[in-house]
Design a protein around this motif. Structure first.
Motif, PDB file in Angstrom:
ATOM      1  N   THR A  21      18.220  91.558  -7.837  1.00 17.48           N
ATOM      2  CA  THR A  21      19.190  91.247  -8.897  1.00 17.48           C
ATOM      3  C   THR A  21      19.389  89.744  -9.084  1.00 17.48           C
ATOM      4  O   THR A  21      20.031  89.325 -10.056  1.00 17.48           O
ATOM      5  N   GLU A  22      18.850  88.923  -8.155  1.00 15.84           N
ATOM      6  CA  GLU A  22      19.014  87.466  -8.266  1.00 15.84           C
ATOM      7  C   GLU A  22      17.830  86.787  -8.955  1.00 15.84           C
ATOM      8  O   GLU A  22      17.872  85.596  -9.231  1.00 15.84           O
ATOM      9  N   LEU A  23      16.754  87.540  -9.219  1.00 17.71           N
ATOM     10  CA  LEU A  23      15.561  86.940  -9.821  1.00 17.71           C
ATOM     11  C   LEU A  23      15.724  86.821 -11.336  1.00 17.71           C
ATOM     12  O   LEU A  23      16.556  87.499 -11.952  1.00 17.71           O
ATOM     13  N   ASP A  24      14.876  85.961 -11.942  1.00 14.38           N
ATOM     14  CA  ASP A  24      14.889  85.859 -13.402  1.00 14.38           C
ATOM     15  C   ASP A  24      13.849  86.802 -14.002  1.00 14.38           C
ATOM     16  O   ASP A  24      13.091  87.464 -13.279  1.00 14.38           O
ATOM     17  N   LEU A  25      13.776  86.842 -15.334  1.00 14.19           N
ATOM     18  CA  LEU A  25      12.896  87.795 -16.033  1.00 14.19           C
ATOM     19  C   LEU A  25      11.428  87.582 -15.678  1.00 14.19           C
ATOM     20  O   LEU A  25      10.686  88.551 -15.470  1.00 14.19           O
ATOM     21  N   ALA A  26      10.980  86.333 -15.579  1.00 17.52           N
ATOM     22  CA  ALA A  26       9.567  86.049 -15.279  1.00 17.52           C
ATOM     23  C   ALA A  26       9.193  86.595 -13.902  1.00 17.52           C
ATOM     24  O   ALA A  26       8.112  87.176 -13.714  1.00 17.52           O
ATOM     25  N   GLN A  27      10.090  86.403 -12.905  1.00 16.97           N
ATOM     26  CA  GLN A  27       9.810  86.918 -11.553  1.00 16.97           C
ATOM     27  C   GLN A  27       9.841  88.443 -11.536  1.00 16.97           C
ATOM     28  O   GLN A  27       9.025  89.083 -10.861  1.00 16.97           O
ATOM     29  N   HIS A  28      10.788  89.014 -12.268  1.00 11.81           N
ATOM     30  CA  HIS A  28      10.833  90.490 -12.378  1.00 11.81           C
ATOM     31  C   HIS A  28       9.533  91.021 -12.964  1.00 11.81           C
ATOM     32  O   HIS A  28       8.942  91.987 -12.452  1.00 11.81           O
ATOM     33  N   ARG A  29       9.079  90.386 -14.010  1.00 12.30           N
ATOM     34  CA  ARG A  29       7.856  90.830 -14.695  1.00 12.30           C
ATOM     35  C   ARG A  29       6.637  90.693 -13.784  1.00 12.30           C
ATOM     36  O   ARG A  29       5.775  91.579 -13.743  1.00 12.30           O
ATOM     37  N   ALA A  30       6.573  89.578 -13.035  1.00  7.80           N
ATOM     38  CA  ALA A  30       5.438  89.351 -12.128  1.00  7.80           C
ATOM     39  C   ALA A  30       5.377  90.438 -11.059  1.00  7.80           C
ATOM     40  O   ALA A  30       4.294  90.958 -10.740  1.00  7.80           O
ATOM     41  N   HIS A  31       6.549  90.795 -10.502  1.00  4.05           N
ATOM     42  CA  HIS A  31       6.544  91.833  -9.457  1.00  4.05           C
ATOM     43  C   HIS A  31       6.198  93.199 -10.044  1.00  4.05           C
ATOM     44  O   HIS A  31       5.484  93.991  -9.407  1.00  4.05           O
ATOM     45  N   ALA A  32       6.688  93.477 -11.264  1.00  5.88           N
ATOM     46  CA  ALA A  32       6.347  94.758 -11.913  1.00  5.88           C
ATOM     47  C   ALA A  32       4.841  94.852 -12.137  1.00  5.88           C
ATOM     48  O   ALA A  32       4.249  95.931 -11.949  1.00  5.88           O
ATOM     49  N   MET A  33       4.206  93.737 -12.505  1.00 11.08           N
ATOM     50  CA  MET A  33       2.743  93.725 -12.696  1.00 11.08           C
ATOM     51  C   MET A  33       2.020  93.971 -11.376  1.00 11.08           C
ATOM     52  O   MET A  33       1.000  94.668 -11.328  1.00 11.08           O
ATOM     53  N   ARG A  34       2.555  93.388 -10.282  1.00 10.60           N
ATOM     54  CA  ARG A  34       1.936  93.616  -8.961  1.00 10.60           C
ATOM     55  C   ARG A  34       1.999  95.098  -8.587  1.00 10.60           C
ATOM     56  O   ARG A  34       1.032  95.656  -8.062  1.00 10.60           O
ATOM     57  N   LEU A  35       3.145  95.715  -8.843  1.00 12.54           N
ATOM     58  CA  LEU A  35       3.278  97.149  -8.541  1.00 12.54           C
ATOM     59  C   LEU A  35       2.327  97.978  -9.403  1.00 12.54           C
ATOM     60  O   LEU A  35       1.737  98.964  -8.934  1.00 12.54           O
ATOM     61  N   LEU A  36       2.167  97.572 -10.655  1.00 10.88           N
ATOM     62  CA  LEU A  36       1.251  98.289 -11.555  1.00 10.88           C
ATOM     63  C   LEU A  36      -0.179  98.211 -11.035  1.00 10.88           C
ATOM     64  O   LEU A  36      -0.917  99.208 -11.067  1.00 10.88           O
ATOM     65  N   ASP A  37      -0.586  97.040 -10.532  1.00 10.38           N
ATOM     66  CA  ASP A  37      -1.925  96.908  -9.925  1.00 10.38           C
ATOM     67  C   ASP A  37      -2.045  97.800  -8.697  1.00 10.38           C
ATOM     68  O   ASP A  37      -3.099  98.391  -8.441  1.00 10.38           O
ATOM     69  N   GLY A  38      -0.946  97.904  -7.933  1.00 15.74           N
ATOM     70  CA  GLY A  38      -0.967  98.736  -6.724  1.00 15.74           C
ATOM     71  C   GLY A  38      -1.145 100.211  -7.008  1.00 15.74           C
ATOM     72  O   GLY A  38      -1.612 100.968  -6.146  1.00 15.74           O
ATOM     73  N   LEU A  39      -0.775 100.644  -8.213  1.00 10.59           N
ATOM     74  CA  LEU A  39      -0.940 102.065  -8.566  1.00 10.59           C
ATOM     75  C   LEU A  39      -2.405 102.443  -8.749  1.00 10.59           C
ATOM     76  O   LEU A  39      -2.726 103.632  -8.843  1.00 10.59           O
ATOM     77  N   GLU A  40      -3.294 101.434  -8.834  1.00 17.84           N
ATOM     78  CA  GLU A  40      -4.707 101.715  -9.082  1.00 17.84           C
ATOM     79  C   GLU A  40      -5.559 101.687  -7.825  1.00 17.84           C
ATOM     80  O   GLU A  40      -6.782 101.794  -7.912  1.00 17.84           O
ATOM     81  N   VAL A  41      -4.933 101.519  -6.652  1.00 18.60           N
ATOM     82  CA  VAL A  41      -5.727 101.484  -5.405  1.00 18.60           C
ATOM     83  C   VAL A  41      -6.274 102.877  -5.103  1.00 18.60           C
ATOM     84  O   VAL A  41      -5.751 103.892  -5.580  1.00 18.60           O
ATOM     85  N   ILE A  42      -7.328 102.903  -4.299  1.00 23.11           N
ATOM     86  CA  ILE A  42      -8.017 104.174  -4.044  1.00 23.11           C
ATOM     87  C   ILE A  42      -7.287 105.001  -2.985  1.00 23.11           C
ATOM     88  O   ILE A  42      -7.195 106.218  -3.102  1.00 23.11           O
ATOM     89  N   ARG A  43      -6.750 104.323  -1.944  1.00 22.77           N
ATOM     90  CA  ARG A  43      -6.117 105.056  -0.837  1.00 22.77           C
ATOM     91  C   ARG A  43      -4.851 105.768  -1.328  1.00 22.77           C
ATOM     92  O   ARG A  43      -3.946 105.149  -1.871  1.00 22.77           O
ATOM     93  N   ARG A  44      -4.806 107.089  -1.103  1.00 18.39           N
ATOM     94  CA  ARG A  44      -3.694 107.896  -1.598  1.00 18.39           C
ATOM     95  C   ARG A  44      -2.354 107.471  -0.986  1.00 18.39           C
ATOM     96  O   ARG A  44      -1.340 107.401  -1.686  1.00 18.39           O
ATOM     97  N   GLU A  45      -2.326 107.184   0.347  1.00 18.50           N
ATOM     98  CA  GLU A  45      -1.065 106.828   1.013  1.00 18.50           C
ATOM     99  C   GLU A  45      -0.493 105.536   0.435  1.00 18.50           C
ATOM    100  O   GLU A  45       0.705 105.439   0.165  1.00 18.50           O
ATOM    101  N   LYS A  46      -1.366 104.545   0.243  1.00 22.95           N
ATOM    102  CA  LYS A  46      -0.931 103.269  -0.307  1.00 22.95           C
ATOM    103  C   LYS A  46      -0.410 103.455  -1.739  1.00 22.95           C
ATOM    104  O   LYS A  46       0.620 102.904  -2.133  1.00 22.95           O
ATOM    105  N   ARG A  47      -1.140 104.292  -2.498  1.00 23.16           N
ATOM    106  CA  ARG A  47      -0.756 104.540  -3.887  1.00 23.16           C
ATOM    107  C   ARG A  47       0.609 105.236  -3.965  1.00 23.16           C
ATOM    108  O   ARG A  47       1.439 104.918  -4.811  1.00 23.16           O
ATOM    109  N   LEU A  48       0.848 106.173  -3.048  1.00 25.30           N
ATOM    110  CA  LEU A  48       2.124 106.893  -3.022  1.00 25.30           C
ATOM    111  C   LEU A  48       3.278 105.946  -2.693  1.00 25.30           C
ATOM    112  O   LEU A  48       4.356 106.028  -3.294  1.00 25.30           O
ATOM    113  N   ASN A  49       3.046 105.025  -1.744  1.00 21.63           N
ATOM    114  CA  ASN A  49       4.094 104.065  -1.380  1.00 21.63           C
ATOM    115  C   ASN A  49       4.453 103.163  -2.564  1.00 21.63           C
ATOM    116  O   ASN A  49       5.626 102.860  -2.799  1.00 21.63           O
ATOM    117  N   VAL A  50       3.434 102.728  -3.318  1.00 19.17           N
ATOM    118  CA  VAL A  50       3.687 101.882  -4.489  1.00 19.17           C
ATOM    119  C   VAL A  50       4.437 102.695  -5.557  1.00 19.17           C
ATOM    120  O   VAL A  50       5.371 102.190  -6.194  1.00 19.17           O
TER     121      VAL A  50
END
Length: 768
Positions: free
Chosen positions: A92-121
């Motif tokens: 809640t202390e981050l700005d919009l750019a940091q929020h967006r950057a982290h959301a993009m990182r999570l989106l990339d994490g949804l494309e990993v092959i390992r099922r356990e890692k994908r479920l955690n993301v």
């Protein structure tokens, strides 16, 4: 015969009745009569019918109480991922750019092959969609961050990635076969699916809620998302078609681990968002009538009820059936200043005309035919203009009927379709507007019968009147824990959870069916008739009557909820220690909103299926629906009583004089509360269409019309060969490349010998 008692049925056969002492037998019959008369001391219900319940209630119904521990697991997955990139600050202390950057990182994490890692993301994304509740101090703050995070996730393209992952899970044959082999399926078997469906539901449910304080860019995102959700962008089909496929796969037993409650809730909210609710339906209907040059509509029953509540707060007791019967304005001294039709104003109607149903073309035909046969002794068929030889009062009647004649959109659509069928070549091409409703119909058309059967099978399994059978489908896969409860308190909690789970399933299915019927009817009448006919063929009418064959008051006042465990309350406040008393206390509401909503929806579906269909009205009579529907009049809520009385009205003429004599109270209520046509003789068997030998022909003719419509508009492969262009050029015909089957090529020499060389050729005949 089942007599509704305190939440259960008491079966009494003739042998047992004979064993009752006379006094007991008399009391039993009196109680039974009282039950059927609908006399009870139940309170008036202050219920406002709408598309959905409050937003918080709709959010809490997504989760079963068994899923409670997963809230903390989602938080843990998010914080592990978040701390690796932002070690010192809160979300809640981050700005919009940091929020967006982290959301993009999570989106990339949804494309990993390992099922356990994908479920955690995926769990981390779900925690974001749940409002990052660990950093919030109250429910309003959670809702604020939910809205912010969901629009952020939508903006970076999370929904498309979720649809792809959901498709992968649907096609996961290993999970399906392993679940099918298991003797007992639990929450653990559907973890991946539940996480994905939770995120998708939260996105759809949050985005469809319009807020005046929304930013302009959020409104743009909302409009784009609505268009994408209703168009075939995801997997070349609307998202609703994919969810219908999941429902069918589950009901056939091929995927018993699918979390069906979440699938149905997402299906309902997707249809509601893309097609629109009751308010939008009414607006579309008004616009469509204007386009066709038809007069405006009278006020619909939902708006009428809301306006009546606003204008007549002091008359709330008149909303129920008993008050209608007790009030007699002619006994008071104010008769002269009252309108001659007082009940119309009690219902909140602006004038008698608005509450008097206008006559249709068929009514005018029937009136003229009966007048001709009575006064002249001949009939003219479908002629509504010739009035030669009829008395002057009949002329006046015909003029009045024509002056108030109601032409529906459906009648114009049917006449246009008849023109297309008569003149397929000169009629020209039909311009079909590719609306969200049209796209959805095209998507579900090939498998619509299977979808309807699947929904009704699940509705049957969730109905409280259903008995547990070994062959029925298991709808509790996403509510039963891995380890069954060991204490009485845990068993009570699970019992509440299971009942709540079934109620939510009934609510979702009833809403889906009603929305589809209403939208298809407005889009094209034959789309509605196609769906309605398959619902009737799948025994929808007896199923709904079976649902109402219970103590309906107990169902509507059921308290199957534990408010301290509802989201978002459970993630913001400290959970108190649960006791048997706190479980039994439940909420303090007078009634259960979702159960009353489901009952009204099912009654409206039954009305839609039977309206103007004599064969289906006879089904209501055959299945002895009258006593079942009369028991539902105990619920003192104006809208529910209105639809019950409508269903009783259409079958009154078939129930006989004795039934009418012994149910005068119900007959009076029908006169007072239900709209009538100018020459309506609903209470007597004088209807020209009420001929039992025409019933089967009526249904068959309707089916033939539907099939012709579907094949003309949607079946391009089955074009009439007589209307196809013919190639008469010898060179182009001989020059076409023809694919020959493999077995023919292998036996080509044999074919030449048998068909060409061994047969004599008459060259003279060939050259001529």
């Amino acid at each position: 015969m089942d007599v509704a008692g305190n939440g259960g049925g008491l079966a009494i056969n003739n042998k047992q009745r004979a064993m009752l002492p006379n006094k007991s037998r008399g009391e039993f019959i009196r109680n039974q009569r009282k039950d059927s008369e609908g006399l009870s001391e139940s309170p008036d219900l202050e219920f406002d019918y709408a598309d959905t319940d409050k937003w918080t209630a709709e959010l809490s119904e997504l989760y079963s109480y068994t899923e409670g521990p997963e809230f903390m697991l989602n938080r843990k997955c998010f914080e592990e991922e978040f701390r690796t990139h932002v070690p010192e600050k809160k979300w809640t202390e981050l700005d919009l750019a940091q929020h967006r950057a982290h959301a993009m990182r999570l989106l990339d994490g949804l494309e990993v092959i390992r099922r356990e890692k994908r479920l955690n993301v995926a769990r981390a994304v779900l925690y974001m969609a749940q409002g990052t509740f660990a950093e919030c101090s109250c429910e309003a703050e959670v809702q604020h961050w939910m809205r912010y995070n969901i629009f952020l996730l939508l903006d970076v393209g999370t929904f498309s990635a979720l649809v792809e992952l959901l498709n992968m899970e649907i096609d996961n044959s290993a999970a399906c076969s392993s679940a099918a082999r298991k003797p007992a399926i639990s929450l653990a078997d559907s973890t991946d699916l539940r996480v994905l469906l939770n995120i998708m539901y939260l996105i759809v449910e949050t985005v469809q809620q319009e807020d005046p304080a929304d930013r302009p860019e959020w409104r743009a995102i909302r409009d784009t998302f609505k268009a994408e959700l209703g168009s075939p962008l995801y997997n070349n089909e609307p998202i609703s078609v994919m969810l219908f496929g999941m429902v069918t796969k589950f009901s056939t037993g091929h995927a018993p681990h699918f979390p069906m409650k979440k699938v149905l809730l997402l299906l309902w909210k997707s249809i509601l968002f893309t097609l629109g609710g009751f308010e939008q339906l009414q607006n579309i209907k008004v616009g469509r009538r204007e386009e066709l040059g038809l007069p405006p509509l009278p006020e619909d029953s939902i708006r009428q009820q809301k306006r009546a509540r606003r204008e007549h707060k002091s008359l709330t007791k008149q909303d129920n059936l008993d008050a209608f019967n007790e009030k007699d304005p002619y006994k008071s001294g104010t008769r002269s200043c009252l309108h001659p039709y007082p009940t119309l104003h009690q219902r909140g109607c602006p004038s008698p005309r608005a509450c008097l149903g206008p006559p249709k073309e068929k009514d005018i035909e029937n009136f003229l035919e009966s007048s001709r046969s009575k006064f002249i002794g001949y009939t003219l068929g479908n002629d509504t203009d010739t009035i030669v030889g009829l008395p002057r009062p009949i002329h006046e009647s015909i003029r009045t009927l024509k002056q108030h004649k109601y032409v529906s959109i459906a009648e114009i659509q049917i006449s246009k379709e008849d023109e297309f069928q008569k003149t397929p070549l000169s009629g020209g091409e039909e311009e079909v507007e590719m609306s969200a409703t049209e796209l959805l119909y095209q998507g579900i058309l090939p498998s619509l019968p299977q979808y309807m059967i699947a929904l009704l099978k699940i509705l049957l399994a969730a109905a409280p009147t259903s008995k547990a059978k070994t062959d029925s489908i298991n709808i509790l896969a996403d509510v039963l824990p891995e380890e069954m409860p060991t204490t009485v308190l845990q068993s009570m909690k699970l019992g509440v959870d299971v009942n709540r789970h079934k109620e939510i399933i009934v609510k979702a299915i009833s809403a889906v069916l009603l929305l589809l019927l209403k939208h298809f009817k407005l889009n094209h009448i034959y789309q509605f008739e196609y769906m309605a006919q398959h619902l009737v063929f799948a025994n929808c009418i007896p199923l709904i009557l079976k649902f109402f064959n219970q103590n309906i008051m107990s169902y509507i006042t059921a308290k199957n909820s534990i408010s301290v465990l509802d989201y978002p309350h459970c993630v913001v406040h400290e959970l108190p220690e649960l006791t048997a008393e706190s479980l039994e206390a439940g909420d303090t509401n007078q009634f259960c909103w979702r159960n009353l909503f489901s009952c009204i929806n099912l009654l409206r579906i039954l009305n839609k299926l039977t309206k103007w269909k004599h064969s289906r009205t006879m089904m209501l009579v055959v299945f002895k629906s009258a006593p079942i529907l009369k028991r539902a009049l105990k619920v003192k809520q104006a809208m529910m009583q209105l639809y019950v009385l409508k269903l009783l009205k259409v079958q009154t003429k078939y129930l006989g004089r004795q039934w009418r004599k012994s149910n005068m109270k119900t007959m009076s209520a029908i006169y007072q509360k239900v709209r009538h046509r100018l020459n309506d003789d609903w209470a007597y068997g004088n209807d020209l269409d009420a001929r039992p030998w025409d019933f089967q022909a009526e249904e068959c003719a309707l089916r033939a019309n539907i099939e012709r419509f579907n094949s003309r508009r949607y079946d391009n492969s089955q074009s009439n060969p007589d209307f196809l262009p013919v190639d008469n050029c010898l060179q182009s015909v001989l020059g076409q490349r023809v694919e020959l089957p493999e077995d023919f090529q292998m036996n080509y020499d044999l074919w030449l010998e048998r068909e060409v060389f061994s047969k004599p050729i008459s060259w003279e005949e060939l050259l001529q």
